[in-house]
Motif scaffolding. Sequence first.
Motif, PDB file in Angstrom:
ATOM      1  N   ARG A 208      51.372  -6.075  68.765  1.00 52.92           N
ATOM      2  CA  ARG A 208      50.977  -6.537  70.080  1.00 52.92           C
ATOM      3  C   ARG A 208      49.655  -7.441  70.029  1.00 52.92           C
ATOM      4  NH1 ARG A 208      48.869  -2.705  74.966  1.00 52.92           N
ATOM      5  NH2 ARG A 208      47.661  -1.704  73.194  1.00 52.92           N
ATOM      6  N   GLU A 213      50.055  -2.319  65.729  1.00 50.74           N
ATOM      7  CA  GLU A 213      49.614  -1.158  66.787  1.00 50.74           C
ATOM      8  C   GLU A 213      49.729  -0.124  65.710  1.00 50.74           C
ATOM      9  OE1 GLU A 213      48.152  -0.645  69.649  1.00 50.74           O
ATOM     10  OE2 GLU A 213      48.218  -2.854  70.263  1.00 50.74           O
ATOM     11  N   ASN A 227      49.793   5.453  70.271  1.00 47.89           N
ATOM     12  CA  ASN A 227      49.456   5.084  71.372  1.00 47.89           C
ATOM     13  C   ASN A 227      50.375   4.889  72.540  1.00 47.89           C
ATOM     14  OD1 ASN A 227      50.279   2.455  71.157  1.00 47.89           O
ATOM     15  ND2 ASN A 227      48.496   1.900  69.867  1.00 47.89           N
TER      16      ASN A 227
END
Length: 358
Positions: A208, A213, A227
Amino acid sequence: MSDLTLSGVTKSFDGTEVISPTDLGIEDGEFVVFVGPSGCGKSTMLRMIAGLEGVSGGTITLGGRDVTQLPPVERDVAMVFQSYALYPHMTVGENIAFGLRISGMSKSERRAKARAAADTLQLTDYLARKPKALSGGQRQRVAIGRAIVKEPGLFLFDEPLSNLDAELRVQMRLEIAALHQRLGATMIYVTHDQVEAMTLADKIVVLRKGVIEQVGTPIDLYTNPANAFVAGFIGSPKMNFIDGMIAEVAPDGLTVSAPALGDRRITVPSAKQLVPGTRVTLGIRPEHVRPATATGIPAKRQFVERLGNVAYAYMTLPDGTQITMEERGLGTDRAATEQMLEFDEGEMFAFAEGGTRL
């Protein structure tokens, strides 16, 4: 050996950093998928590995050899692009063997390698045809064949199925997976389609805005997202999210209240020590939402998406929060009706305001 290592690799355009310092290791023979929304940097990273884009910093090592400054032809890689990029005036056999011709290989060797690649891809009967006489799936196989004949240490696929219709995409996914099993080669595959990522990958790299990530197996990312972004991106339909606030803190977990839940409170395990009043987001996957008795959470069914023996009911809670519930069986009613829901609290996640998992 075709293991790949990226160490501190960055990329900037006109002073704007589009790939943040990246460390990544890919083992020999792995099928790795780069996935993320448009503009996240996955194709840029692939092009740096191929040598089509220079790096702004860091090193790229392939098979123990530093290839950071080498041109593409010296990197032992082959790339399959989104567009087939076939020569319309050449036959299938000539298209497959074109790179070998440029390298100076003899005509007899080129033909033998082209035929072997065609046999692998079930294109033997089409060697004498021109690309215009082929279907989209067959043209993509020709493009893959052109990569196979190079016998590279690393295959790179840049959204190769985007131009195909839904049925052909499924077929080509199976063919690419089977090809990986037969060749045992290291492959990196770029896509924005998380279904492709989940079905093809040994390991998924979620990106991202130029940042990795999370890296892990498809099941790891689905069951243990780092997340809220990964939790929402991996899975179809995506994870449900409910805005809430910490009501109580206990040594082994957090009690969360939310307008969508009415008077009901949800307890989730967490090692983080936060104060009551902190805003959080609860997450739960559609398969962990189910119909309840009169003591559940009221919801209104807006639409039911029937997919054979599986259906997804899209619902709205009293405060307007959207919830998706997975239903099994053939008896699902499409009509919009009031229904009570309950959540499997043991399968719920809690995320901080910035998206970090608690």
